[in-house]
Design a protein around this motif. Sequence first.
Motif, PDB file in Angstrom:
ATOM      1  N   TRP A   4     -55.565 148.430 -54.947  1.00 27.98           N
ATOM      2  CA  TRP A   4     -55.635 149.612 -55.797  1.00 27.98           C
ATOM      3  C   TRP A   4     -56.933 150.346 -55.537  1.00 27.98           C
ATOM      4  CZ3 TRP A   4     -53.731 153.223 -58.765  1.00 27.98           C
ATOM      5  CH2 TRP A   4     -54.493 153.833 -59.754  1.00 27.98           C
ATOM      6  N   LEU A   5     -56.842 151.651 -55.374  1.00 27.95           N
ATOM      7  CA  LEU A   5     -58.026 152.474 -55.179  1.00 27.95           C
ATOM      8  C   LEU A   5     -57.717 153.867 -55.713  1.00 27.95           C
ATOM      9  CD1 LEU A   5     -60.885 152.658 -53.854  1.00 27.95           C
ATOM     10  CD2 LEU A   5     -59.725 153.463 -51.810  1.00 27.95           C
ATOM     11  N   ILE A  24     -49.379 151.062 -58.063  1.00 27.25           N
ATOM     12  CA  ILE A  24     -49.623 151.547 -59.420  1.00 27.25           C
ATOM     13  C   ILE A  24     -48.618 150.840 -60.315  1.00 27.25           C
ATOM     14  CG2 ILE A  24     -49.821 153.528 -60.932  1.00 27.25           C
ATOM     15  CD1 ILE A  24     -50.074 155.254 -58.411  1.00 27.25           C
ATOM     16  N   ASP A  25     -49.106 149.803 -60.968  1.00 28.50           N
ATOM     17  CA  ASP A  25     -48.249 149.019 -61.842  1.00 28.50           C
ATOM     18  C   ASP A  25     -48.945 148.812 -63.170  1.00 28.50           C
ATOM     19  OD1 ASP A  25     -50.182 147.128 -61.263  1.00 28.50           O
ATOM     20  OD2 ASP A  25     -48.915 145.967 -59.925  1.00 28.50           O
ATOM     21  N   GLU A  31     -55.687 152.621 -66.517  1.00 33.24           N
ATOM     22  CA  GLU A  31     -56.843 153.261 -65.883  1.00 33.24           C
ATOM     23  C   GLU A  31     -56.471 154.649 -65.373  1.00 33.24           C
ATOM     24  OE1 GLU A  31     -60.003 152.510 -62.215  1.00 33.24           O
ATOM     25  OE2 GLU A  31     -58.440 151.021 -62.608  1.00 33.24           O
ATOM     26  N   LEU A  32     -55.292 154.755 -64.733  1.00 34.74           N
ATOM     27  CA  LEU A  32     -54.840 156.049 -64.234  1.00 34.74           C
ATOM     28  C   LEU A  32     -54.582 157.007 -65.392  1.00 34.74           C
ATOM     29  CD1 LEU A  32     -53.923 157.960 -61.998  1.00 34.74           C
ATOM     30  CD2 LEU A  32     -51.676 156.841 -62.089  1.00 34.74           C
ATOM     31  N   VAL A  55     -49.655 155.385 -51.653  1.00 38.98           N
ATOM     32  CA  VAL A  55     -49.163 154.516 -52.725  1.00 38.98           C
ATOM     33  C   VAL A  55     -47.967 153.747 -52.191  1.00 38.98           C
ATOM     34  CG1 VAL A  55     -48.114 154.445 -55.019  1.00 38.98           C
ATOM     35  CG2 VAL A  55     -50.020 155.998 -54.558  1.00 38.98           C
ATOM     36  N   THR A  56     -48.049 152.428 -52.273  1.00 34.44           N
ATOM     37  CA  THR A  56     -46.988 151.575 -51.714  1.00 34.44           C
ATOM     38  C   THR A  56     -45.969 151.142 -52.754  1.00 34.44           C
ATOM     39  OG1 THR A  56     -48.406 149.641 -52.043  1.00 34.44           O
ATOM     40  CG2 THR A  56     -48.464 150.707 -49.871  1.00 34.44           C
ATOM     41  N   PHE A  57     -46.325 151.258 -54.023  1.00 38.99           N
ATOM     42  CA  PHE A  57     -45.423 150.832 -55.102  1.00 38.99           C
ATOM     43  C   PHE A  57     -45.822 151.543 -56.381  1.00 38.99           C
ATOM     44  CE2 PHE A  57     -44.494 148.121 -58.763  1.00 38.99           C
ATOM     45  CZ  PHE A  57     -43.136 147.894 -58.584  1.00 38.99           C
ATOM     46  N   VAL A  58     -44.842 151.937 -57.162  1.00 41.31           N
ATOM     47  CA  VAL A  58     -45.087 152.473 -58.501  1.00 41.31           C
ATOM     48  C   VAL A  58     -43.975 151.973 -59.406  1.00 41.31           C
ATOM     49  CG1 VAL A  58     -43.889 154.666 -58.082  1.00 41.31           C
ATOM     50  CG2 VAL A  58     -45.648 154.541 -59.847  1.00 41.31           C
TER      51      VAL A  58
END
Length: 106
Positions: A4-5, A24-25, A31-32, A55-58
């Motif tokens: 995460w960044l 992003i889970d 935080e987002l 982003v690889t996953f949300v």
Amino acid sequence: MVEWLMNTRRLADGAVAIELRGEIDVSHADELRTKLIGIATNLRPVRIVVDMLHVTFVDSSGIGALAAGQNAARTVGVGFAVTNPASFVRQQLRMMGLTDAFGVQG
């Protein structure tokens, strides 16, 4: 691999760009959400641009964070857009019916 960044920068036109990387889970959604709402309500830039190329996953909590940011931006008259969504992200946003609300092309 980066889990995460989140990088934030001000653009020349007064917009704020947020580049997200990784997943992003539920562990990153708060935080987002806090960052997006804070930018909209405190900085009030002309526009918030969320770049999701890397982003690889949300999951639903990540999408909820984006929706909260978009709602906060709309409330104070700030533009909001999601750009460069990776294929998986685009598919998730399309399934949730949010591509138009987030200004996603295609």
